[in-house]
Structures are given as C-alpha cells and as structure tokens.
Design a protein around this motif. Structure first.
Motif, PDB file in Angstrom:
ATOM      1  N   GLY A  10       9.037  11.312   7.272  1.00  0.00           N
ATOM      2  CA  GLY A  10       8.424  10.208   8.019  1.00  0.00           C
ATOM      3  C   GLY A  10       8.562  10.421   9.511  1.00  0.00           C
ATOM      4  O   GLY A  10       9.655  10.676  10.020  1.00  0.00           O
ATOM      5  N   LEU A  11       7.417  10.311  10.189  1.00  0.00           N
ATOM      6  CA  LEU A  11       7.390  10.464  11.656  1.00  0.00           C
ATOM      7  C   LEU A  11       6.711   9.255  12.287  1.00  0.00           C
ATOM      8  O   LEU A  11       6.015   9.373  13.279  1.00  0.00           O
ATOM      9  N   GLY A  12       6.891   8.083  11.654  1.00  0.00           N
ATOM     10  CA  GLY A  12       6.283   6.858  12.171  1.00  0.00           C
ATOM     11  C   GLY A  12       7.176   6.221  13.227  1.00  0.00           C
ATOM     12  O   GLY A  12       7.803   6.919  14.031  1.00  0.00           O
ATOM     13  N   ARG A  45       2.192  11.840   6.446  1.00  0.00           N
ATOM     14  CA  ARG A  45       0.964  11.868   5.649  1.00  0.00           C
ATOM     15  C   ARG A  45      -0.131  12.664   6.350  1.00  0.00           C
ATOM     16  O   ARG A  45      -0.750  13.532   5.790  1.00  0.00           O
ATOM     17  N   GLU A  46      -0.338  12.324   7.635  1.00  0.00           N
ATOM     18  CA  GLU A  46      -1.417  12.973   8.400  1.00  0.00           C
ATOM     19  C   GLU A  46      -0.796  13.778   9.521  1.00  0.00           C
ATOM     20  O   GLU A  46      -0.238  13.205  10.468  1.00  0.00           O
ATOM     21  N   LEU A  47      -0.950  15.079   9.465  1.00  0.00           N
ATOM     22  CA  LEU A  47      -0.252  15.917  10.446  1.00  0.00           C
ATOM     23  C   LEU A  47      -0.912  15.882  11.823  1.00  0.00           C
ATOM     24  O   LEU A  47      -0.273  16.191  12.828  1.00  0.00           O
ATOM     25  N   ASN A  48      -2.191  15.482  11.883  1.00  0.00           N
ATOM     26  CA  ASN A  48      -2.874  15.507  13.191  1.00  0.00           C
ATOM     27  C   ASN A  48      -2.822  14.187  13.946  1.00  0.00           C
ATOM     28  O   ASN A  48      -3.376  14.063  15.028  1.00  0.00           O
ATOM     29  N   LYS A  49      -2.148  13.217  13.386  1.00  0.00           N
ATOM     30  CA  LYS A  49      -2.066  11.888  14.017  1.00  0.00           C
ATOM     31  C   LYS A  49      -1.269  11.978  15.328  1.00  0.00           C
ATOM     32  O   LYS A  49      -0.281  12.720  15.384  1.00  0.00           O
ATOM     33  N   PRO A  50      -1.646  11.217  16.378  1.00  0.00           N
ATOM     34  CA  PRO A  50      -0.798  11.200  17.581  1.00  0.00           C
ATOM     35  C   PRO A  50       0.563  10.582  17.249  1.00  0.00           C
ATOM     36  O   PRO A  50       0.645   9.647  16.455  1.00  0.00           O
ATOM     37  N   ARG A  51       1.626  11.136  17.826  1.00  0.00           N
ATOM     38  CA  ARG A  51       2.999  10.702  17.518  1.00  0.00           C
ATOM     39  C   ARG A  51       3.682  10.166  18.769  1.00  0.00           C
ATOM     40  O   ARG A  51       3.340  10.564  19.883  1.00  0.00           O
ATOM     41  N   ILE A  52       4.701   9.323  18.580  1.00  0.00           N
ATOM     42  CA  ILE A  52       5.464   8.843  19.739  1.00  0.00           C
ATOM     43  C   ILE A  52       6.512   9.883  20.158  1.00  0.00           C
ATOM     44  O   ILE A  52       7.188   9.719  21.152  1.00  0.00           O
ATOM     45  N   ALA A 189       6.940  -4.772  11.971  1.00  0.00           N
ATOM     46  CA  ALA A 189       6.669  -5.299  10.622  1.00  0.00           C
ATOM     47  C   ALA A 189       6.735  -4.202   9.562  1.00  0.00           C
ATOM     48  O   ALA A 189       6.610  -3.013   9.859  1.00  0.00           O
ATOM     49  N   GLU A 190       6.943  -4.624   8.325  1.00  0.00           N
ATOM     50  CA  GLU A 190       6.912  -3.699   7.192  1.00  0.00           C
ATOM     51  C   GLU A 190       5.465  -3.266   6.939  1.00  0.00           C
ATOM     52  O   GLU A 190       4.519  -3.931   7.383  1.00  0.00           O
ATOM     53  N   ALA A 191       5.312  -2.160   6.183  1.00  0.00           N
ATOM     54  CA  ALA A 191       3.972  -1.677   5.846  1.00  0.00           C
ATOM     55  C   ALA A 191       3.166  -2.833   5.225  1.00  0.00           C
ATOM     56  O   ALA A 191       1.990  -3.025   5.532  1.00  0.00           O
ATOM     57  N   ALA A 301      14.708  -4.674  15.023  1.00  0.00           N
ATOM     58  CA  ALA A 301      13.625  -3.760  14.642  1.00  0.00           C
ATOM     59  C   ALA A 301      13.153  -3.025  15.891  1.00  0.00           C
ATOM     60  O   ALA A 301      13.547  -3.354  17.008  1.00  0.00           O
ATOM     61  N   GLY A 302      12.305  -2.019  15.677  1.00  0.00           N
ATOM     62  CA  GLY A 302      11.776  -1.244  16.801  1.00  0.00           C
ATOM     63  C   GLY A 302      12.257   0.198  16.727  1.00  0.00           C
ATOM     64  O   GLY A 302      13.288   0.490  16.117  1.00  0.00           O
ATOM     65  N   ALA A 303      11.486   1.079  17.351  1.00  0.00           N
ATOM     66  CA  ALA A 303      11.698   2.524  17.181  1.00  0.00           C
ATOM     67  C   ALA A 303      13.110   2.978  17.574  1.00  0.00           C
ATOM     68  O   ALA A 303      13.854   3.508  16.750  1.00  0.00           O
TER      69      ALA A 303
HETATM   70  P1  NDP Z   1       5.972   3.797   9.478  1.00  0.00           P
HETATM   71  O1  NDP Z   1       4.868   3.322   8.611  1.00  0.00           O
HETATM   72  O2  NDP Z   1       5.814   3.695  10.939  1.00  0.00           O
HETATM   73  O3  NDP Z   1       6.306   5.321   9.110  1.00  0.00           O
HETATM   74  C1  NDP Z   1       6.287   5.799   7.800  1.00  0.00           C
HETATM   75  C2  NDP Z   1       6.174   7.318   7.840  1.00  0.00           C
HETATM   76  O4  NDP Z   1       6.148   7.823   6.513  1.00  0.00           O
HETATM   77  C3  NDP Z   1       4.905   7.804   8.526  1.00  0.00           C
HETATM   78  O5  NDP Z   1       5.164   8.933   9.319  1.00  0.00           O
HETATM   79  C4  NDP Z   1       4.004   8.180   7.353  1.00  0.00           C
HETATM   80  O6  NDP Z   1       3.082   9.220   7.669  1.00  0.00           O
HETATM   81  C5  NDP Z   1       5.018   8.655   6.345  1.00  0.00           C
HETATM   82  N1  NDP Z   1       4.495   8.503   4.991  1.00  0.00           N
HETATM   83  C6  NDP Z   1       4.116   7.349   4.399  1.00  0.00           C
HETATM   84  N2  NDP Z   1       3.629   7.606   3.168  1.00  0.00           N
HETATM   85  C7  NDP Z   1       3.712   8.948   2.992  1.00  0.00           C
HETATM   86  C8  NDP Z   1       3.333   9.824   1.954  1.00  0.00           C
HETATM   87  N3  NDP Z   1       2.754   9.369   0.837  1.00  0.00           N
HETATM   88  N4  NDP Z   1       3.544  11.160   2.113  1.00  0.00           N
HETATM   89  C9  NDP Z   1       4.105  11.622   3.239  1.00  0.00           C
HETATM   90  N5  NDP Z   1       4.479  10.838   4.269  1.00  0.00           N
HETATM   91  C10 NDP Z   1       4.276   9.516   4.147  1.00  0.00           C
HETATM   92  O7  NDP Z   1       7.276   3.022   8.989  1.00  0.00           O
HETATM   93  P2  NDP Z   1       8.573   2.693   9.832  1.00  0.00           P
HETATM   94  O8  NDP Z   1       8.990   3.851  10.631  1.00  0.00           O
HETATM   95  O9  NDP Z   1       8.380   1.391  10.505  1.00  0.00           O
HETATM   96  O10 NDP Z   1       9.628   2.409   8.650  1.00  0.00           O
HETATM   97  C11 NDP Z   1      10.258   3.459   7.969  1.00  0.00           C
HETATM   98  C12 NDP Z   1      11.426   2.883   7.169  1.00  0.00           C
HETATM   99  O11 NDP Z   1      12.356   2.294   8.056  1.00  0.00           O
HETATM  100  C13 NDP Z   1      11.035   1.779   6.175  1.00  0.00           C
HETATM  101  O12 NDP Z   1      11.877   1.852   5.059  1.00  0.00           O
HETATM  102  C14 NDP Z   1      11.332   0.494   6.968  1.00  0.00           C
HETATM  103  O13 NDP Z   1      11.595  -0.595   6.148  1.00  0.00           O
HETATM  104  C15 NDP Z   1      12.588   0.925   7.699  1.00  0.00           C
HETATM  105  N6  NDP Z   1      12.882   0.188   8.914  1.00  0.00           N
HETATM  106  C16 NDP Z   1      11.914  -0.005   9.860  1.00  0.00           C
HETATM  107  C17 NDP Z   1      12.228  -0.635  11.032  1.00  0.00           C
HETATM  108  C18 NDP Z   1      11.210  -0.848  12.101  1.00  0.00           C
HETATM  109  O14 NDP Z   1      11.546  -1.484  13.115  1.00  0.00           O
HETATM  110  N7  NDP Z   1       9.967  -0.357  11.948  1.00  0.00           N
HETATM  111  C19 NDP Z   1      13.585  -1.126  11.289  1.00  0.00           C
HETATM  112  C20 NDP Z   1      14.537  -0.857  10.231  1.00  0.00           C
HETATM  113  C21 NDP Z   1      14.183  -0.225   9.092  1.00  0.00           C
HETATM  114  P3  NDP Z   1       1.891   8.976   8.746  1.00  0.00           P
HETATM  115  O15 NDP Z   1       2.605   8.724  10.066  1.00  0.00           O
HETATM  116  O16 NDP Z   1       1.123  10.242   8.780  1.00  0.00           O
HETATM  117  O17 NDP Z   1       1.138   7.791   8.273  1.00  0.00           O
END
Ligand code: NDP
Ligand code: HSE
Length: 436
Positions: A10-12, A45-52, A189-191, A301-303
């Motif tokens: 995960g790189l979100g 999931r998407e390798l070409n997406k812009p990242r922080i 927020a959650e997904a 919450a937050g990055a």
């Molecule tokens: P994001 O949606 O921002 O990131 C999720 C990451 O997982 C993305 O990089 C996504 O890829 C990748 N991903 C999702 N599905 C797949 C898949 N099927 N195959 C490969 N990669 C996948 O979520 P968050 O960073 O916000 O949250 C991550 C975790 O941290 C969760 O469990 C959340 O509950 C927890 N959390 C979040 C907080 C927050 O403030 N956001 C705080 C505390 C906990 P892509 O980027 O390409 O879509």
C-alpha cells in the motif's frame, strides 16, 4: 550491519506518509533502532498513479504477494486495509516467517486472535499501534506503561473523521455530507466511509483497546455500535444549554457482571478535557486502579500522524529482531494462555445516564404522567428543560437528563411513554457519561 528491509503493501495515505517519514528522519530513526531501515519493495493497485511520496529506489509491483515473498524483505508493513487481501497477505507473511506491522483495525479486531496465534507459533511479531487512534501511542501506553494497573474503564474519541464532522457541524454549521467529503479528500476516512459514520471503525478500535486493557480475546461481534448520523443540531444545542457536549465515544468498562463494550454518541460534561477534543484529534481516557485517570491526546488520522505510529512499530520490531520470542511483549498485553473469559455484556445490561428529548403536548398533567412512568421504573430525573412552543404549535420539546439506569429499564419506560396520547413522535435518547 545491513539495513533492515521493509516491504510495504500500500502506497496510499498511510503508505505514502510512512515512506516520507522513514526517508526524512532516516538518521534519527537508525540511531534509535540500531540499524538503518529502508523500504526496498512496495505494492499498489495502480503503479502509475501520482503519489505523495518519492518511490525512487523502491521495487514496485501491483502484486502484493511478490513483496511478501521477496527473500530480501525482513518486515512486511500492511497498509492496504480491509480484511480480504490484507488478511491473506498478513497470514502469508507470518507463514514466511516475516514480522508484520499493520495499521488495519478491521483486520486485527476481526482476525487478531487467529493472526496472533499464528505469529506466536512462528515466533514473529505483529505490531499494530497505528490501528487505534492514529498517531497516539495508546497501545504501548496501555500494554506497557499501565501494566501495573487493574484497568477499570476506558473511554475515547477514536474516530477522527467522525469527530471532524461533529466539530465542523457544531462550530461552523456545516452540512454533514460536505464535511464528510472534505474528510475523504484529506485522507482521514476509511475506503468505505460508512465505517466512520456508523461507528464500525470506532468499534474495531474499541475491541482492540478492551482486549489489551482487560486481557480478553478480541470480540468485535459483541460490541454495541451506533453511529453519528442521527445526531441533530437541536440535540447539540439543548445539550450545550445543559452544560454538555455530544461526542462519539467508545466506552469499555469492567463491571461485576462482565465487560461493557459500546460505541455511541454520548453527552459529556463540557468541563471535561475530552469534551473539548475537536476536529480530527482523538483522545482516550484510561482509568487504572493505581494511577487513576490518564488521558492521551493527538491526531487520530492523516498521513504522517499515522505514519508516526507505523514507524514506531517498525523501530520496535527492529530492536527486538534478535530477542527470544518467548520474552517479547505479548501481542494483547497479557500472556496468551492467561486471557480471561469475562463475558461481554449485551447492551440491555449496560448502565448509563440518559439525555432524552420528547415531543409533548403543552398541557397540564403531561409531565406528571411521564415522571410517574419513570418513578415506577426506578429512574431518577436529574434535570428537565421545557422549551416554549413554536408559533402556532401546541407541542413542545421536553428535555430530560436521568441518573444512571440499566438500559433495559430505560427501554421499558420509553416504550410506555411513547404510548401516552400527549407524546408525539419517537423519543430521542442519547447516553451520558460523567467520566469522573
Ligand atoms: P488508501 O486507500 O489511501 O491506501 C490503500 C493502498 O492499498 C493504496 O496504495 C492502494 O493502491 C493499495 N491497494 C488497495 N487495494 C489493493 C489491491 N487489491 N492490490 C494491491 N494494492 C491495493 O488507505 P489508507 O492509507 O488511508 O489506509 C490504509 C490502512 O491504514 C487501512 O487499514 C486504514 O484503516 C488504516 N488507517 C488509516 C488512517 C488514515 O488516516 N488514512 C489512520 C489509521 C489507520 P492504489 O494507491 O494504487 O489505489
Ligand atoms: N478513518 C479513521 C478515522 C482513520 O477517521 O479515525 C484512522 O483510524
């Protein structure tokens, strides 16, 4: 010594924040950990997406299994979310003999018992500080800092999105949907944001807190969960007139009959510090028998706030890499064979005070009928507030605060009150906690 290699799933929001914090503070972190730490592999999931974050030098893949199976990866950090793919990858990492760090409260609350048993068998660590209250080191505080205490209760604002929404609605009169959209854009927020607003995310976190506080297995399915979607501006205003704030609280309390485990909107006296925790901030009050009440506050919450907890877990894992698995801090604070079978109480059995709002006809005798029903149910009234009828209206809002009573008795009394001719509409009830 070679750097410890991290495989990031995960790189979100949190994954990106983790890469940034690890890079920015690399030197300080390695001085603390005793080893350099570098992210060698990552998946998204998407390798070409812009990242922080800058992913230069990281081997990227869209297949998380490749990260988990990479022989160079020492620690797998799961930041995907949910309990499907994340569960599969965490179990795979454990079976591969790799340590795991996760921020995933849904995963731990629902599958933690199985995950920790598997980890113990394999002698690997599963760390989850970021799963509860974002950047606040609440797991470490309860599991280690308070280990001398018999914990009596804990109560917390443990969902940043929900608290952000309630604060913006109260302070700026903003619309629910509009604030939720902003929380999503900010990455709080959650997904699936219904997890935030319906209290499910807070219940995941409360399940984890109760387990490490009381030494009980994780039992998410027994948590009582109520969200913030039914809180009205009217109730916020009346609560304030009576000296209270409405907060979305998770409460876990040890009683003679078992454990109360409940998440719901709650009136709290406005003089309590926790009533003044606003925006995305979280706070957890923990009452230990020796230390008394303690309060932990910070970004929920937050990055980077969440990355702070993720990286702290990575440092803990690195420090303990060479330690004997038998001598590590137990995942759930208590030794795995020492977990207690204290029951979780059904919601009918919980004891709490109440804020009630009834819509009643403005005529003599109505209040007497209502207080008679409460009297028969053994419920004491603490305060009554009757508003003037609006222009042309014959009914008025009647607001009452009660003393502590079993939920079952309150349900019976409210059912009888709802049948009175003079009462229109469904009575509104919000639980109250003094947190004294
Ligand atoms: P994001 O949606 O921002 O990131 C999720 C990451 O997982 C993305 O990089 C996504 O890829 C990748 N991903 C999702 N599905 C797949 C898949 N099927 N195959 C490969 N990669 C996948 O979520 P968050 O960073 O916000 O949250 C991550 C975790 O941290 C969760 O469990 C959340 O509950 C927890 N959390 C979040 C907080 C927050 O403030 N956001 C705080 C505390 C906990 P892509 O980027 O390409 O879509
Ligand atoms: N969605 C969660 C919250 C993220 O808003 O609190 C932090 O766990």
């Amino acid at each position: 010594m070679n750097p410890v290699k991290i495989g990031l799933l995960g790189l979100g929001t949190v994954g990106g924040g983790t890469v940034n914090v690890l890079k920015r503070n690399a030197e300080e972190i390695s001085r603390r950990a005793g080893r350099a730490i570098e992210v060698s592999h990552a998946s998204a999931r998407e390798l070409n997406k812009p990242r922080i974050c800058d992913t230069t030098g990281i081997t990227l893949t869209s297949n998380p299994a490749e990260v988990v199976d990479a022989p160079e990866v020492d620690v797998v950090v799961e930041l995907i979310g949910g309990d499907g793919l994340a569960y599969e990858m965490v179990m795979k990492a454990i079976n591969n003999g790799k340590h795991v760090v996760t921020a995933n409260k849904a995963l731990i609350a629902k599958h933690g018992n199985e995950i920790f048993a598997a980890a113990q068998k394999k002698g690997v660590m599963v760390a989850f500080e970021a799963a509860v209250a974002g950047g606040i080191p609440i797991i470490k505080a309860i599991r280690e800092g308070l280990s001398a205490n018999r914990i009596e209760w804990l109560a917390g604002i443990i969902n940043g999105t929900g608290n952000f929404i309630l604060t913006e609605m109260r302070d700026k009169g903003r619309d629910f949907a509009d604030v939720l959209a902003e929380a999503q854009a900010l990455g709080y927020a959650e997904a699936d944001p219904t997890f935030d607003v319906e209290g499910i995310d807070a219940a995941h976190k409360l399940t984890i807190l109760a387990s490490i506080a009381f030494g009980i297995p994780l039992q998410f399915d027994k948590a009582y969960t109520e969200g913030i979607t039914r809180i009205t501006r009217e109730d916020v205003t009346y609560a304030e007139e009576l000296g209270y704030r409405i907060k979305h609280l998770g409460v876990a309390r040890r009683t003679n009959g078992g454990i109360e485990l409940r998440v719901h909107p709650t009136l709290i006296p406005e003089r309590r510090l926790i009533a003044n925790v606003n925006g995305v901030m979280n706070a957890v009050l923990v009452k230990g028998d020796a230390v008394g009440p303690t309060l932990y506050y910070g970004a929920g919450a937050g990055a980077e706030a969440t990355a702070s907890a993720v990286v702290a877990d990575i440092v803990d894992v690195v420090r303990a890499l060479t330690s004997d698995p038998e001598n590590r801090v137990p995942h759930l604070a208590f030794q795995p064979d020492q977990l207690s079978d204290l029951p979780i109480l059904p919601v009918d059995e919980i004891v709490t005070a109440y804020y009630l709002r009834l819509q009643v006809e403005d005529r003599p005798g109505v209040l007497a009928d209502i207080t008679r029903i409460f009297g028969e149910a053994g419920i004491s009234i603490e305060a009554v507030l009757q508003k003037e009828p609006a222009e042309g209206e014959t009914s008025v809002p009647l607001i009452m605060l009660t003393q502590r009573v079993k939920e079952q008795s309150m349900n019976q009394a409210l059912a009888a009150i709802a049948k009175l001719d003079a009462v229109t509409g469904e009575p509104v009830r919000i639980r109250m906690e003094s947190l004294g």
